[in-house]
Design a protein around this motif. Structure first.
Motif, PDB file in Angstrom:
ATOM      1  N   VAL A 153       2.452  16.713 -45.257  1.00 36.31           N
ATOM      2  CA  VAL A 153       1.950  15.015 -44.892  1.00 36.31           C
ATOM      3  C   VAL A 153       2.146  14.445 -46.322  1.00 36.31           C
ATOM      4  N   ASN A 154       2.314  12.984 -46.133  1.00 29.82           N
ATOM      5  CA  ASN A 154       2.936  12.294 -47.344  1.00 29.82           C
ATOM      6  C   ASN A 154       4.065  12.793 -47.960  1.00 29.82           C
ATOM      7  N   ALA A 155       4.806  13.324 -47.439  1.00 28.10           N
ATOM      8  CA  ALA A 155       6.101  14.142 -47.872  1.00 28.10           C
ATOM      9  C   ALA A 155       6.764  13.435 -48.547  1.00 28.10           C
ATOM     10  N   ARG A 156       7.379  13.848 -49.523  1.00 29.69           N
ATOM     11  CA  ARG A 156       8.309  13.452 -50.390  1.00 29.69           C
ATOM     12  C   ARG A 156       9.310  14.356 -50.996  1.00 29.69           C
ATOM     13  N   LEU A 157      10.752  14.098 -51.267  1.00 32.89           N
ATOM     14  CA  LEU A 157      11.564  14.823 -51.712  1.00 32.89           C
ATOM     15  C   LEU A 157      12.707  14.138 -52.320  1.00 32.89           C
ATOM     16  N   SER A 158      12.660  14.327 -53.639  1.00 32.63           N
ATOM     17  CA  SER A 158      13.771  13.607 -54.161  1.00 32.63           C
ATOM     18  C   SER A 158      15.088  14.290 -54.341  1.00 32.63           C
ATOM     19  N   GLN A 185       6.998  10.007 -46.495  1.00 35.86           N
ATOM     20  CA  GLN A 185       6.789   8.828 -46.927  1.00 35.86           C
ATOM     21  C   GLN A 185       7.632   7.727 -46.450  1.00 35.86           C
ATOM     22  N   SER A 186       8.874   8.051 -46.421  1.00 33.64           N
ATOM     23  CA  SER A 186      10.031   7.116 -46.309  1.00 33.64           C
ATOM     24  C   SER A 186      11.173   7.468 -45.705  1.00 33.64           C
ATOM     25  N   ASN A 187      12.077   6.920 -45.339  1.00 32.83           N
ATOM     26  CA  ASN A 187      13.347   7.139 -44.605  1.00 32.83           C
ATOM     27  C   ASN A 187      14.196   7.934 -45.313  1.00 32.83           C
ATOM     28  N   GLY A 338       9.259   8.803 -62.953  1.00 32.73           N
ATOM     29  CA  GLY A 338       8.238   7.858 -62.774  1.00 32.73           C
ATOM     30  C   GLY A 338       7.221   8.113 -61.970  1.00 32.73           C
ATOM     31  N   HIS A 339       6.223   7.201 -61.852  1.00 32.65           N
ATOM     32  CA  HIS A 339       5.176   7.335 -61.068  1.00 32.65           C
ATOM     33  C   HIS A 339       4.837   6.122 -60.082  1.00 32.65           C
ATOM     34  N   ASN A 340       3.957   6.557 -59.047  1.00 31.08           N
ATOM     35  CA  ASN A 340       3.740   5.359 -58.066  1.00 31.08           C
ATOM     36  C   ASN A 340       2.933   4.170 -58.502  1.00 31.08           C
ATOM     37  N   ASN A 359      11.848   9.722 -58.132  1.00 35.14           N
ATOM     38  CA  ASN A 359      10.622  10.312 -57.463  1.00 35.14           C
ATOM     39  C   ASN A 359       9.978   9.273 -56.415  1.00 35.14           C
ATOM     40  N   PHE A 360      10.206   8.131 -56.930  1.00 31.15           N
ATOM     41  CA  PHE A 360       9.518   6.955 -56.138  1.00 31.15           C
ATOM     42  C   PHE A 360      10.721   6.006 -55.855  1.00 31.15           C
ATOM     43  N   SER A 361      11.905   6.335 -55.416  1.00 30.41           N
ATOM     44  CA  SER A 361      12.969   5.212 -55.670  1.00 30.41           C
ATOM     45  C   SER A 361      12.544   4.193 -54.413  1.00 30.41           C
ATOM     46  N   GLU A 362      12.332   4.535 -53.412  1.00 31.58           N
ATOM     47  CA  GLU A 362      12.161   3.415 -52.086  1.00 31.58           C
ATOM     48  C   GLU A 362      11.170   2.470 -52.342  1.00 31.58           C
ATOM     49  N   ILE A 363      10.031   2.870 -52.760  1.00 31.48           N
ATOM     50  CA  ILE A 363       8.670   2.280 -52.872  1.00 31.48           C
ATOM     51  C   ILE A 363       9.072   1.262 -54.189  1.00 31.48           C
ATOM     52  N   THR A 364       9.647   1.798 -55.193  1.00 30.58           N
ATOM     53  CA  THR A 364      10.031   0.891 -56.330  1.00 30.58           C
ATOM     54  C   THR A 364      10.740  -0.173 -56.042  1.00 30.58           C
TER      55      THR A 364
END
Length: 430
Positions: A153-158, A185-187, A338-340, A359-364
């Motif tokens: 959950v809350n999965a992310r993969l760069s 976390q994102s598409n 980066g960091h969130n 690591n946080f491309s979409e949210i940034t």
């Protein structure tokens, strides 16, 4: 391939234990509970157990709203929270100090078959919930063998992590395929997970948006700010090795040119670097104060002669954001991903970030599009933009409002994740 992986782990075990001892020189937590890392634990209780694995401090904070939701909706269960780092365990202890015996913390053993087998048999979890990026081949294999559903959950993969996983595809892909449910976390994260063969990833959002800033931290930030006098404040949060030098170069270039001297706060990401950054500040003949010194002397005021506050404390990031006017989020001036920036947005602060945010491309990108954040191409550009925001109150206020609105807009990931987990818990009563 997994047998070879296990053999390598076994041969590496003495070096892993030596590394624990070595890190324990600066972080004593690494020399505690060592037997847990080998799969040995004290006697537990008979309550049905939901197991949540959060490697370090960031994952532990991200898991907080989910853990509290599980504790509320599953009163008959105990929560087992495991970590790999001392800071993760310390963070969990602070976050859940109010929970009592219903939450137990432990170190996860190394990913060696017999250790994982002992762990699973000892705690007999009803469900395994991995936070963000953890795919451990033997952990997942032992969960399968003992009929414990594994969720991510809350999965992310760069992109970088995906390339690494594909290079080890004969090891990673079978483990990834065995994960029963994935909440991304994102598409883009879901699309990259699909390349690992996880076709059932559901986009639920980032649970860090559901973390409520502690009112106490905001109050502490206001009190801290009062000790700075009338000065404006630039925060450089979660800085990593190599960034402080770049920031200080830019700061020392600009400082003689400024009529109004802002206070610069630097908070290194990892506590083992506090002394290292302190030594760096001292070598540059900068006048600085450590946060720990202010904690010991509650009457200390930072006059204009103090140029920098070194944030050498853990668990106070919301306080630092509350005490600042503009925030730069580190790990992004150097290629570390980066960091969130969610905590900064939650506190309604204008955010600056560097180029390296993979690591946080979409949210940034979304925060920049929402006019909550600005991307800079280096430390000099970061400081230039920060100083410009300090002199432009309407723009600073606008970005702060946009940041807080961005934070509120993206809440709800925890509820969506709980819908996924509830299905497994209903299907697997113990």
């Amino acid at each position: 391939m997994r047998a070879l992986y296990s053999l390598i782990w076994g041969l590496s075990l003495p070096f892993a234990l030596f590394r624990l001892w070595w890190r324990g020189r600066r972080e004593p937590g690494y020399r505690q509970h060592i037997v847990e890392r080998l799969g040995f634990y004290p006697v537990g209780n008979s309550l049905p157990t939901i197991w949540v694995h959060a490697v370090s401090a960031g994952e532990t904070r991200a898991a907080e709203p989910l853990i509290r939701a599980l504790l509320t909706t599953r009163p008959q269960h105990r929560l087992l929270l495991t970590h790999m780092t001392a800071t993760g365990r310390e963070t969990g202890g602070k976050l859940f100090a109010d929970v009592g015996a219903r939450l137990m913390q432990a170190y996860l053993p190394y990913d060696i078959n017999w250790m994982m087998r002992r762990f699973i048999r000892h705690f007999d979890p009803e469900l395994c919930v991995l936070i963000e990026t953890e795919v451990w081949p033997n952990l997942i294999a032992q969960c399968e063998a003992h009929q414990v559903p594994v969720t991510l959950v809350n999965a992310r993969l760069s992109e970088k992590s995906l390339r690494k996983a594909l290079r080890l595809s004969s090891l990673i892909l079978p483990a990834a395929h065995a994960i029963r449910a994935v909440a991304a976390q994102s598409n883009p994260d879901a699309q990259r997970l699909q390349q690992l063969g996880i076709s059932h990833a559901v986009v639920t959002g980032n649970m860090k948006f559901d973390v409520t800033p502690p009112p106490l931290m905001e109050e502490k930030g206001i009190v801290l700010r009062q000790r700075f006098g009338n000065r404006q404040v630039i925060l450089c949060a979660s800085t990593r090795d190599g960034e402080e030098e770049l920031i200080l170069d830019a700061f020392q270039e600009q400082l003689p040119l400024l009529a109004e001297k802002p206070l610069l706060i630097i908070t290194p990401r990892h506590p083992q670097r506090f002394d290292q950054v302190s030594a760096l500040l001292g070598s540059r003949n900068l006048r600085y104060v450590r946060r720990s010194a202010m904690e010991q002397d509650t009457t200390m005021q930072l006059g204009n002669e103090v140029q920098i506050l070194l944030g050498d404390s853990m668990g106070e990031m919301y306080m630092y954001y509350a005490a600042s006017d503009v925030a730069f989020v580190g790990g992004s001036l150097v290629p570390l991903g980066g960091h969130n920036l969610i905590e900064a947005c939650a506190m309604g602060k204008p955010v600056l970030t560097g180029l390296h945010t993979f690591n946080f491309s979409e949210i940034t990108d979304q925060a920049i599009a929402a006019e909550a954040a600005l991307r800079v191409d280096g430390a000099r550009s970061m400081l230039h933009e920060a100083l410009a925001l300090l002199t432009d109150a309407p723009l600073r206020q606008h970005m702060g409002q946009q940041a807080h609105g961005f934070f509120l807009q993206h809440q709800g990931a925890t509820a969506r994740t709980m819908q996924i987990l509830d299905g497994f818990l209903k299907q697997n009563p113990r």
